[in-house]
Each structure stands twice: as C-alpha cells, then as structure tokens.
Design a protein around this motif. Structure first.
Motif, PDB file in Angstrom:
ATOM      1  N   ASN A  84     -27.926  27.806  -0.371  1.00 23.53           N
ATOM      2  CA  ASN A  84     -27.774  28.779   0.643  1.00 23.53           C
ATOM      3  C   ASN A  84     -26.780  28.502   1.655  1.00 23.53           C
ATOM      4  O   ASN A  84     -26.618  27.517   2.217  1.00 23.53           O
ATOM      5  CB  ASN A  84     -29.340  29.244   1.237  1.00 23.53           C
ATOM      6  N   THR A 106     -22.776  34.342  -1.988  1.00 23.75           N
ATOM      7  CA  THR A 106     -23.565  34.784  -0.649  1.00 23.75           C
ATOM      8  C   THR A 106     -23.168  35.907  -0.168  1.00 23.75           C
ATOM      9  O   THR A 106     -21.811  36.187  -0.205  1.00 23.75           O
ATOM     10  CB  THR A 106     -23.441  33.608   0.563  1.00 23.75           C
ATOM     11  N   TRP A 405     -35.284  29.156   3.599  1.00 21.70           N
ATOM     12  CA  TRP A 405     -34.174  29.754   2.992  1.00 21.70           C
ATOM     13  C   TRP A 405     -34.480  30.601   1.827  1.00 21.70           C
ATOM     14  O   TRP A 405     -33.584  30.668   0.959  1.00 21.70           O
ATOM     15  CB  TRP A 405     -33.241  28.884   3.017  1.00 21.70           C
TER      16      TRP A 405
END
Length: 405
Positions: A84, A106, A405
């Motif tokens: 992440n 992402t 996350w």
C-alpha cells in the motif's frame, strides 16, 4: 524431533504458556506470539536458498514494523515490497526503510499527492504499474513535476493453450505489450522506468508435497516446472526488448516457495519473501524448504461442553483466498485437537474436539496457527516477541500504531 510431532507441540505449548504467563498481566484475546528463534532461523534459511540474490521483504506477510526491521537486518535481506502506498510512506517516515517497492498498482490520489510533493520520498518509493491509466492517476494527483519511479508488473502465469494458471494480475504478457508500455513510460515527462516484476504465484504460493494429496502434489510439481521453463524464456525475451529503452535497476520475482527457482534466472536481480519468515499453516508442505512455524495466536478455553470437547473464546480468524478447510486456523498446541465439521472456527467461540481436549480445563490456552502469514495482525494491536521461554518485547502491529491499510 519433528516440529509437528505431538511431543514437540506439547513442549511448545508449555513454553508459550510460561512466556506469556510470566508477564503477570492478562493478555488480550487473541494473544499473538512470534517465536524469534524460529523467525531468525527462517531468515537464515531464506538467505541460503537465495544463494546471494538479495531478498526484498514482503510487508504484507508481516504487518509488524519491528519484525520488518528485524528482517531487514538479516543477512541477504534488503528493501521492502510494500502492499500500500500509504504504508510505504509511513515506513520511510518512521525510518524503517528507504528502499520501497510497491507490489501492486495504486489509485490513492491523496497518497500520490504526498509522494509527488516530496522529492526525497519520490526517490525512495517505486510504484508498480501495468497500464497507462496508472500514469494518468499519478499525473492527476501531482502538484509538482517531481520524477516518479515506476516498475512494470508483468504476468508470470503459465499458459497452456487458452488456459491461464497463476494469479490474475497484470494484462502485460507478451514482449511486444511490455515494450509498448515501457516506451510510453519512458516518453512521458515526470516518470522514470526503473524496474520490472514477474510474480510466479502458481510456483511460490502453492504447496507441492501434501501427504494426503500425493497425486495432486505431483500435478502441482509438474505445473511449477513447466511454469518456470516457460517464464525463463519470456523473461529473457522481455528483458532483451527493454534493454534499449531503459537501464533497469531491479527485476523482482518469486516468493517464499520459489526462492531457488526464481533466483536461478539470470534476468532476476532480487527475490521477495515474507511468509517464509513466519511459516503459516499453508506453507507446511513444500519440497523446497523445511517449515519452522514462528507465529501463533492463543485463545483461552472458556467451557467444556462434554468430556471430549472444549470451547475457546474466538479463534475464527479465517484466511483470504478460495473458501475451504485449508483457510481455517489450525489448532496446533497442545496437540490432539481439531475443529468440528459442523461449527468450524467461530468469531466468538470455537469448539475443539479430540484426545487433547480431555486434558484441558477452563482458563487453559490453545495455540493456533493462522493459515496465511500477516493476516492475523489485522485482528490484534500487539505482538509478543518470544525468545526461548520468555517474552523479550511487546510491539505494535500496524493496527497498534493506529493504521489500517
């Protein structure tokens, strides 16, 4: 003595009970424990198997900053594979690592805004892309012209006719497709192409020596062999096509179950490992390494419905992936316990049966192994690090630091 032998598991239960009990406080339920002796032995074994190829630590399989830091100090380990972008930024801001590769694309605009506003962060974090749309998202989030490092995620699955065996990840497969995207990255202002990744999950993440599934294990081994042969040819072709476009810093591949095979490919510059440090239950039956379970969660017995059955509080920490028995937690220590077919592992209570139940009373602890690595850390705020028969430190998980996350 084999680590899965009843006597070894009985001694493990005694050791963990003594270590946690010596704290003199009532630990939370579940109580998460990592055996540092096993963790360090696993790290050394991964380095042996990598035979000099650097190992990038997969944070998804740990999710505990202190364990990430410990892994990074082990010989042969360098850099992090984060799952992440916000996680990667947090790790560098807290001094855990300054070499961070994202394992997945992402589209987190806020995190990308932070990355592109910080020249130093942009120099230490490498994004993963497999589509021009990923570059568009970065450009839409940026407020500066800082250069963003990117790596190409390339499909590493096995193709047999129209069939695809392996993780459904990147649309990039053929050399021409990869080179086309690479050319677009190189030509686009604000981006630097620095790496590539080929994650052969059908090799790294599938057990191939399951005692009661010998025929299936033989098929899996054949698939793994065919996968690596096919992938070696494709990697060489793709690498040749990229050579004229960019001088790549890294080519990442593999996982805990495929360290040797991935590291043997001359194209590969680094391999990734994470689950091999903790060895969850799904990693018990690999021919490539000897399992040393290092992570356990304990829950207390709260009642005895009958002479051959006890009930523990909670325990239902089910792993991600295809639904099945192998995604359930494994009652490990003391030995002689199993889940029931009707109830399985429950969120608030789990009945256990078997010969071991006869020796347990209310207040005793049953130690489970999670099916997958890292996921148990989402259910607890702290981890008890055990060396020998004592807890040497209690450290936070990502959850314990206030992050999700």
């Amino acid at each position: 003595m084999r680590r899965d032998a009843p006597e070894a598991r009985r001694r493990l239960a005694e050791r963990l009970d003594a270590a946690v009990g010596a704290l003199g406080t009532g630990p939370s339920t579940p109580t998460y424990v990592v055996d540092l002796d096993a963790f360090d032995a696993n790290a050394a074994d991964l380095a042996r198997r990598a035979a000099g190829t650097p190992i990038r630590v997969a944070t998804k399989s740990l999710r505990v900053p202190a364990l990430v830091e410990r892994a990074l100090t082990a010989p042969g380990c360098q850099g992090v594979l984060a799952y992440n972008l916000r996680e990667a930024l947090w790790l560098r801001e807290h001094g855990v690592c300054d070499d961070l590769l994202l394992g997945y694309p992402t589209v987190d605009a806020a995190a990308l805004g932070r990355l592109t506003a910080d020249e130093r962060a942009a120099a230490e974090v490498t994004l993963m892309v497999d589509d021009l749309a990923h570059l568009d998202v970065v450009d839409a989030a940026r407020s500066t012209d800082v250069t963003v490092r990117v790596a190409l995620d390339i499909d590493a699955g096995l193709r047999v006719g129209p069939a695809h065996v392996g993780p459904k990840r990147s649309p990039l497969r053929d050399a021409a497709e990869v080179v086309d995207l690479a050319r677009a990255v190189v030509a686009r202002p604000g981006f630097a192409l620095v790496g590539a990744m080929t994650y052969e999950g059908q090799v790294a993440g599938v057990p191939d020596a399951v005692p009661d599934r010998r025929a299936r294990s033989l098929v899996v081994r054949r698939i793994k062999s065919a996968s690596m042969d096919q992938l070696a040819e494709r990697r060489a072709e793709i690498a040749a096509g990229l050579r004229d476009l960019a001088d790549l810093e890294l080519w990442n591949a593999g996982g805990s179950g495929s360290i040797e095979a991935s590291a043997a490919d001359p194209v590969v510059t680094e391999v990734t490992a994470g689950s091999g440090l903790l060895v969850p239950a799904l990693f018990d039956h690999y021919r490539s390494f000897e399992p040393r379970p290092a992570a356990f969660f304990g829950v207390p017995v709260v009642r005895r419905p009958s002479a051959g059955c006890v009930t523990v509080a909670g325990g239902g920490l089910i792993a991600s992936g295809p639904t099945g028995k192998d995604r359930s937690p494994l009652p490990w220590a003391p030995p002689g316990l199993r889940l029931t077919g009707l109830e399985g592992a429950g969120e608030v209570q789990t009945p256990l049966v078997g010969a071991g139940a006869e020796h347990l009373g209310v207040g005793d602890t049953v130690w489970f192994r999670h099916a997958k690595s890292g996921e148990v850390a989402e259910h607890v705020r702290e981890v008890h690090l055990v060396a020998g028969d004592r807890v040497v430190e209690v450290v936070p998980t990502y959850r314990g630091t206030g992050n999700a996350w």
